[in-house]
Design an enzyme around this catalytic site. Structure first.
Site, PDB file in Angstrom:
ATOM      1  N   LYS A 279       0.844  -1.200   0.000  1.00  0.00           N
ATOM      2  CA  LYS A 279       0.000   0.000   0.000  1.00  0.00           C
ATOM      3  C   LYS A 279       0.880   1.251   0.000  1.00  0.00           C
ATOM      4  O   LYS A 279       2.006   1.211   0.490  1.00  0.00           O
ATOM      5  CB  LYS A 279      -0.868   0.019   1.265  1.00  0.00           C
ATOM      6  CG  LYS A 279      -1.994  -0.988   1.286  1.00  0.00           C
ATOM      7  CD  LYS A 279      -2.831  -0.842   2.545  1.00  0.00           C
ATOM      8  CE  LYS A 279      -3.950  -1.861   2.603  1.00  0.00           C
ATOM      9  NZ  LYS A 279      -4.977  -1.687   1.562  1.00  0.00           N
ATOM     10  N   ARG A 353     -10.382 -11.434   1.809  1.00  0.00           N
ATOM     11  CA  ARG A 353     -11.253 -12.458   1.232  1.00  0.00           C
ATOM     12  C   ARG A 353     -10.588 -13.830   1.266  1.00  0.00           C
ATOM     13  O   ARG A 353     -11.278 -14.856   1.296  1.00  0.00           O
ATOM     14  CB  ARG A 353     -11.677 -12.048  -0.186  1.00  0.00           C
ATOM     15  CG  ARG A 353     -10.543 -11.909  -1.164  1.00  0.00           C
ATOM     16  CD  ARG A 353     -10.915 -11.101  -2.398  1.00  0.00           C
ATOM     17  NE  ARG A 353     -10.881  -9.660  -2.140  1.00  0.00           N
ATOM     18  CZ  ARG A 353     -11.188  -8.722  -3.040  1.00  0.00           C
ATOM     19  NH1 ARG A 353     -11.586  -9.076  -4.252  1.00  0.00           N
ATOM     20  NH2 ARG A 353     -11.112  -7.445  -2.735  1.00  0.00           N
TER      21      ARG A 353
HETATM   22  N1  BES Z   1      -8.119  -3.816   4.368  1.00  0.00           N
HETATM   23  C1  BES Z   1      -8.278  -3.400   3.039  1.00  0.00           C
HETATM   24  C2  BES Z   1      -9.565  -2.624   2.799  1.00  0.00           C
HETATM   25  C3  BES Z   1      -9.697  -1.290   3.480  1.00  0.00           C
HETATM   26  C4  BES Z   1      -9.453  -0.130   2.776  1.00  0.00           C
HETATM   27  C5  BES Z   1     -10.137  -1.198   4.786  1.00  0.00           C
HETATM   28  C6  BES Z   1      -9.610   1.101   3.394  1.00  0.00           C
HETATM   29  C7  BES Z   1     -10.292   0.037   5.398  1.00  0.00           C
HETATM   30  C8  BES Z   1     -10.040   1.177   4.700  1.00  0.00           C
HETATM   31  C9  BES Z   1      -8.283  -4.611   2.107  1.00  0.00           C
HETATM   32  O1  BES Z   1      -7.508  -5.679   2.507  1.00  0.00           O
HETATM   33  C10 BES Z   1      -7.736  -4.143   0.809  1.00  0.00           C
HETATM   34  O2  BES Z   1      -6.577  -3.803   0.779  1.00  0.00           O
HETATM   35  N2  BES Z   1      -8.552  -4.145  -0.230  1.00  0.00           N
HETATM   36  C11 BES Z   1      -8.130  -3.714  -1.509  1.00  0.00           C
HETATM   37  C12 BES Z   1      -8.639  -4.695  -2.515  1.00  0.00           C
HETATM   38  C13 BES Z   1      -8.085  -4.492  -3.888  1.00  0.00           C
HETATM   39  C14 BES Z   1      -6.618  -4.850  -3.913  1.00  0.00           C
HETATM   40  C15 BES Z   1      -8.863  -5.339  -4.851  1.00  0.00           C
HETATM   41  C16 BES Z   1      -8.701  -2.336  -1.760  1.00  0.00           C
HETATM   42  O3  BES Z   1      -9.840  -2.087  -1.365  1.00  0.00           O
HETATM   43  O4  BES Z   1      -7.994  -1.500  -2.297  1.00  0.00           O
HETATM   44 MN    MN Z   2      -5.490  -5.478   1.874  1.00  0.00          MN
END
Ligand code: BES
Ligand code: MN
Ligand code: ZN
Length: 500
Positions: A279, A353
């Site tokens: 990230k 997931r």
């Molecule tokens: N934990 C994150 C989702 C999240 C984002 C929670 C912002 C709280 C605030 C999750 O694991 C994630 O990183 N999701 C990705 C999925 C993508 C790679 C398809 C996302 O939402 O960017």
């Molecule tokens: Mn994630």
């Protein structure tokens, strides 16, 4: 904070502050307010006439009693229009008033049963709302601050009611409110801890403490057992971290049968860096909250064990970090889930997931009538619904409706999102059974559909709390930081299912 209900006349009650209420546009002052007005030589009615006190929702007028009453201060709290009163408005009003008084170093507060009877709201519901508003609104997280706070804590809250016949209902509501708010702040405490204080091992400690305190069965699967069970999806996420993963199971038996009536599954990524699909660093710290689903489920079990509904509940919390490293999962890797489906990894940041896949596999293997999973699953859900509303997805409309109704009762806003079959196209892989991301479009939906693949034909609801688990500005009875959503919804759901 000590909370009690007592019968009496609030105008004669001795406290640092007493709270009385006024509806917007009220023609005359209610009994308690009229008595206090007389004692204060008509100052309240004068302020009403002058238009300073309007009774608008959230309006707080602080009046010093200057020895004319046993109490030092009177707050006239506006409840808005009588016909529009809800229990959730009472939670918010009480939170705001209590915080204002705490800032003035008030230690003891007495309040009337704010708005009870208006708009069909019962005394029990009002007491519960007052208690939840006060406990949740006054919450602070100061575990790591060594310097003394600028204000003290409210030590005593008393609901003062003139009519003896309402006392039992108020006491019942008080007890429920204390259990629900207590569980909510347990979840908040876990979520507010940074990841170096809330590793998977720390989550085991929290779950074990809940089990010990309230009499639940707890079981923890270690990595070796996960390997034996073939939890390849969860292990794939865990392999980049030095912290050992933990698979936590809590069981509550409320009726004499082997059946599991409902399984609550909570995502517990104790830190989500994204893994190799790292990230951006801005706000990455928010990902300490990526175990909010797991925390909510553990806290919910604490409340259930105290309220003792006649229903069997299992909680499943897959816990791990998601970090990059020499052993970490990589894009294009293929994992095999517990029930045998193969998964192509597109992004290692779509890890929630993956751990849910094996958690749902475990729940189904043990036979469960229903599944509700809770997860900070997608940024897309935050884009769609912001920090106000939790996204609801499911394969069983009756259960979806029950969850949304339980949320409404809790004041936790929920909105159903579609999971039409057409969206499944986006999750198709050419090298495995399914892939772990479906592209930018409808990201919350394709994530839910991925999880749904592992629910099979078991009635299932998925709650995406990515937006609602933490807020960066205090809002009514939710203070900056972890909200504890959706603990009170889950408790209401389980209690209502038990009643059926
Ligand atoms: N934990 C994150 C989702 C999240 C984002 C929670 C912002 C709280 C605030 C999750 O694991 C994630 O990183 N999701 C990705 C999925 C993508 C790679 C398809 C996302 O939402 O960017
Ligand atoms: Mn994630
Ligand atoms: Zn995550």
């Amino acid at each position: 904070m000590e909370i009690a209900v007592t019968v009496g006349d609030i105008s004669q009650f001795e406290a640092d502050a007493i709270i009385v209420t006024l509806f917007e546009g009220a023609e005359y002052l209610s009994g308690e307010l009229a008595a206090i007005d007389v004692a204060l030589d008509g100052s309240i009615s004068r302020l009403v006439t002058q238009g300073e006190i309007k009774g608008k929702l959230g309006e707080n007028t602080l009046i010093y009693a200057l020895a004319k009453l046993p109490a030092a201060r009177v707050v006239v709290a506006g409840l808005g229009k009588e016909t529009e009163l809800t229990q959730d408005k009472v939670r918010g009003v009480v939170a705001g008033t209590c915080r204002m008084l705490r800032d003035k170093n008030v230690k003891s507060i007495a309040t009337v049963a704010q708005g009870a009877g208006a708009n069909g709201i019962t005394y029990e519901t009002i007491a519960q709302a007052i208690v939840e508003g006060a406990i949740l609104g006054l919450y602070t997280f100061r575990r790591h601050i060594t310097k003394e706070p600028e204000h003290g804590e409210v030590e005593q809250l008393t609901i003062v009611e003139a009519d003896q016949s309402n006392i039992t209902a108020l006491e019942e509501g008080l007890r429920k409110g204390e259990v629900l708010a207590g569980a909510t702040i347990l979840a908040r405490d876990m979520v507010n801890e940074p990841s170096n204080y809330m590793t998977p091992t720390d989550m085991v400690r929290e779950a074990s403490k809940v089990a010990e305190d309230y009499g639940l069965a707890v079981e923890v699967l270690e990595k070796e057992q996960m390997e034996e069970l073939g939890m390849g999806a969860l292990l794939g996420v865990a392999q980049g971290s030095h912290q050992p993963p933990k698979f936590i199971i809590l069981r509550y038996k409320g009726r004499d049968a082997e059946e599991i009536d409902i399984t609550l599954v909570g995502k517990a990524i104790t830190f989500d860096s994204g893994g190799i699909s790292l990230k951006p660093s801005a706000n990455m710290g928010d990902m300490k909250g990526d175990m909010s689903g797991g925390a909510a489920v553990i806290a919910t079990m604490a409340a259930i064990a105290q309220l003792k509904p006649a229903i069997n509940v299992m909680a499943v919390i897959p816990a791990t970090e998601n970090l990059p490293g020499g052993n970490a999962l990589k894009p294009a890797d293929i994992l095999t889930s517990m029930e045998g489906k193969t998964i192509e990894i597109i992004s290692t940041d779509a890890e929630g997931r993956l751990i849910l896949a094996d958690a749902l596999g475990y729940a189904r293997k043990h036979g469960t009538k229903r599944i509700v999973d809770v997860a900070t699953l997608t940024g897309a859900c935050v884009v769609a619904l912001g920090t106000v509303t939790t996204g609801v997805f499911g394969n069983h409309q009756e259960l979806v409706g029950q969850v949304i109704a339980a949320g409404a009762e809790a004041g936790e806003k929920m909105w159903q999102m579609p999971i039409f079959d057409e969206y499944k196209e986006q999750n198709k892989s050419t090298v495995a059974d399914i892939k772990n991301t479906g592209g930018r479009n409808a990201g919350a939906i394709t994530a839910a559909l991925f999880v749904g693949e592992f629910a099979g034909d078991t009635p299932w609801v998925h709650l995406d709390i990515a937006g609602t688990n933490m807020i960066d500005k205090t809002r009514k009875y939710e203070v900056k930081g972890a909200t504890g959503v959706p603990v009170r919804t889950l408790v209401n759901l389980v209690v209502s299912l038990a009643g059926k």
